[in-house]
Write a protein that holds these residues in place. Structure first.
Motif, PDB file in Angstrom:
ATOM      1  N   GLN A 101      36.844  21.131 -17.238  1.00  0.00           N
ATOM      2  CA  GLN A 101      35.784  20.770 -16.155  1.00  0.00           C
ATOM      3  C   GLN A 101      34.335  21.366 -16.997  1.00  0.00           C
ATOM      4  N   VAL A 160      29.298  17.733 -11.470  1.00  0.00           N
ATOM      5  CA  VAL A 160      30.807  18.362 -11.799  1.00  0.00           C
ATOM      6  C   VAL A 160      31.800  17.046 -12.290  1.00  0.00           C
ATOM      7  N   ARG A 174      35.463  16.433 -14.209  1.00  0.00           N
ATOM      8  CA  ARG A 174      36.824  17.071 -14.328  1.00  0.00           C
ATOM      9  C   ARG A 174      37.250  16.384 -15.491  1.00  0.00           C
TER      10      ARG A 174
END
Length: 408
Positions: A261, A253, A255
Motif C-alpha cells: 500500500q 490510497v 493498494r
C-alpha cells in the motif's frame, strides 16, 4: 524489431500490413494464448500449444521479450545481442519453423530453463506467423502474428509487493481536469493496483472519489491495473466536481496486490485559467435527483400528524417531473405530499411538504416513501426516501410523546 501488441485481457495479437504477397496464407488460429507456470530455480519445465490452419502452409516461431509501457500496454521485442537485456535466453523452442496442414492441429513444444539465482515473475512470448519467404512476391497482404504469452512465477520465498508513486500532477486537457501519477513497480512480482483518490476542498469537505487506472485498463474496462516488475505506468483519473478556483487536497490510497500500500496527500492550487470554458461532463446529464435530509425524522404533533419538509435538487442537464403519491399509505398510517407534482429545471431546487399520520407508533419505527422521477426523455425511476419515528425529545425510545407545531 519492436511490435506494439493489442492487449485484451490476456489475449495478444498483432496485425501488420506488409507489401509482400497477394498469395493466400494458411489462416492460422492459436490456442491457448496464455500459458501460466510455476517453476523452481535451476530447473527445466516444458510447455506446449496448438496451431490450427485452414490449409497447408509454413509457419515461423520466434522467442520475444516483453516490457510494459507507461500506458499499461505491453510491447514485444525480438532479442538481439547488445540491443537490450532480456530473459529470452531462458526460453527454448523445439523447432523454429514447421509445416502446418488443415488435417490436424500442429503441436508446438518448448521449455523454460531457469538458472539457479532467479526470482519473481518472468514473461516471455512465442511469436507465431506465416513464413512469407514461401509466398509469391506480388501485391499486398495482411500478415497476422499471434503472440503466445508464457508467464512463469518462480517458486520460493514470497516477494513483498512494493512500489513507488511519483508526486501526483493536476492538469487541464480538452475534457477538463485530469490527475495523474507515475507508479513504479520496483519489486520482482507483478500485482494488481487499486487506486482511489479523495478530492477535498479547503474546508476538508469531500467533493468526490475518483479511481486512478492505466490508460490500458480504462480502455479495456478493467477495475484494476496490472503492473509488471520494473514497469513505470501512468495512472490517470478524471476530476469532475471542482468548479471553483482555490486550494484543494488530494488524498490517495494505492493498494498493491494483497499486502502492499502507498498513501499520499497533496495540496493543489486550481486557478481560474484552469476552469475557463470547462467542458460539460456528460455524466451530469444522467445524474439522479438528490434530496435532504437523507433520513426524515418524524415527530407527532398534538393531532397525531407529523410535518416535514424535503429539499429536492436536480443536478442533471435536463428538467425532470416528480410525481408524489396522491393517497399514500404505509404501516404508520396515511400520508400526503404538497404539491402532488413538481417540475425541476436543470440545476433547480424546490421544497415539498410531507404530512404523515402517526397514531401511537413506537419511537424507532422505520418507514419509507417511493417517489417517481420522470426524465426529459420519458424514462422514469423511483426515489426511496427513508424515515424514522422519533419521540418528542428526539430519541428513539418511549412512545406516544407529541409536540405542538404551528404552520403559518
Amino acid at each position: 524489431m519492436f511490435y506494439r501488441m493489442v492487449w485484451v485481457g490476456w489475449a495478444f495479437y498483432l496485425v501488420l500490413l506488409a507489401a509482400v504477397s497477394l498469395a493466400k496464407g494458411a489462416e492460422l488460429s492459436v490456442s491457448p494464448m496464455l500459458i501460466e507456470m510455476e517453476q523452481k530455480p535451476n530447473s527445466k519445465q516444458g510447455f506446449s500449444f496448438s496451431v490450427h490452419a485452414k490449409k497447408r502452409g509454413k509457419i515461423k516461431l520466434t522467442p520475444y521479450g516483453m516490457v510494459q509501457k507507461e500506458t499499461g500496454h505491453m510491447e514485444f521485442f525480438q532479442s538481439r545481442p547488445g540491443q537490450r537485456k532480456s530473459n529470452t535466453a531462458y526460453l527454448v523452442l523445439q523447432k523454429n519453423s514447421m509445416t502446418v496442414t488443415a488435417k490436424r492441429p500442429a503441436l508446438i513444444k518448448g521449455k523454460v530453463i531457469l538458472p539457479r539465482r532467479v526470482r519473481g515473475t518472468h514473461l516471455f512470448a512465442v511469436m507465431v506467423e506465416e513464413d512469407s519467404s514461401t509466398l509469391d512476391k506480388k501485391g499486398i497482404r495482411i500478415n497476422v502474428r499471434y503472440a503466445v504469452v508464457i508467464k512463469v512465477n518462480v517458486k520460493g520465498r514470497k516477494i513483498r509487493e512494493r512500489g513507488k508513486m511519483r508526486p501526483l500532477a493536476l492538469k487541464r486537457d480538452k475534457k477538463g481536469l485530469l490527475i495523474s501519477g507515475l507508479l513504479i513497480n520496483d519489486s520482482l512480482q507483478d500485482y494488481r493496483v487499486l487506486a482511489e483518490v479523495q478530492v477535498r476542498d479547503k474546508d476538508n469537505r469531500l467533493l468526490e472519489r475518483i479511481h486512478l487506472k492505466s490508460f490500458a485498463s480504462w480502455k479495456n474496462g478493467e477495475k484494476t491495473s496490472r503492473i509488471f516488475p520494473g514497469a513505470k505506468v501512468l495512472l490517470l483519473g478524471r476530476i469532475t466536481k471542482i468548479t471553483q478556483p482555490g486550494i484543494y487536497t488530494l488524498f490517495a490510497v494505492i493498494r498493491l496486490g494483497k499486502r502492499g500500500q502507498i498513501v499520499t496527500r497533496q495540496k493543489f492550487q486550481v486557478t481560474p485559467a484552469m476552469l475557463v470554458n470547462m467542458p460539460k461532463v456528460s455524466r451530469g446529464s444522467r445524474a439522479k435527483v438528490t434530496y435532504s435530509p437523507e433520513t426524515l425524522k418524524l415527530t407527532a404533533r398534538a393531532d397525531g400528524s407529523a410535518l416535514n419538509f424535503l429539499l429536492f435538487h436536480n443536478p442533471s442537464g435536463h428538467k425532470v417531473e416528480m410525481n408524489f403519491p396522491a393517497n399514500g399509505r404505509n404501516r404508520a398510517g396515511a400520508y400526503t405530499f404538497f404539491p402532488k407534482t413538481m417540475t425541476l429545471r436543470k440545476g433547480g431546487k424546490k421544497r415539498v411538504l410531507l404530512k404523515q399520520q402517526l397514531s401511537g407508533q413506537k419511537a424507532g419505527m422505520s418507514l419509507s416513501y417511493s417517489i417517481e422521477v420522470v426524465t426529459d426523455g420519458g424514462k422514469s425511476y423511483r426515489l426511496n426516501i427513508p424515515a424514522i419515528v422519533q419521540s418528542r425529545s428526539g430519541k428513539k425510545t418511549g412512545q406516544n410523546e407529541t409536540r405542538r407545531v404551528v404552520l403559518r
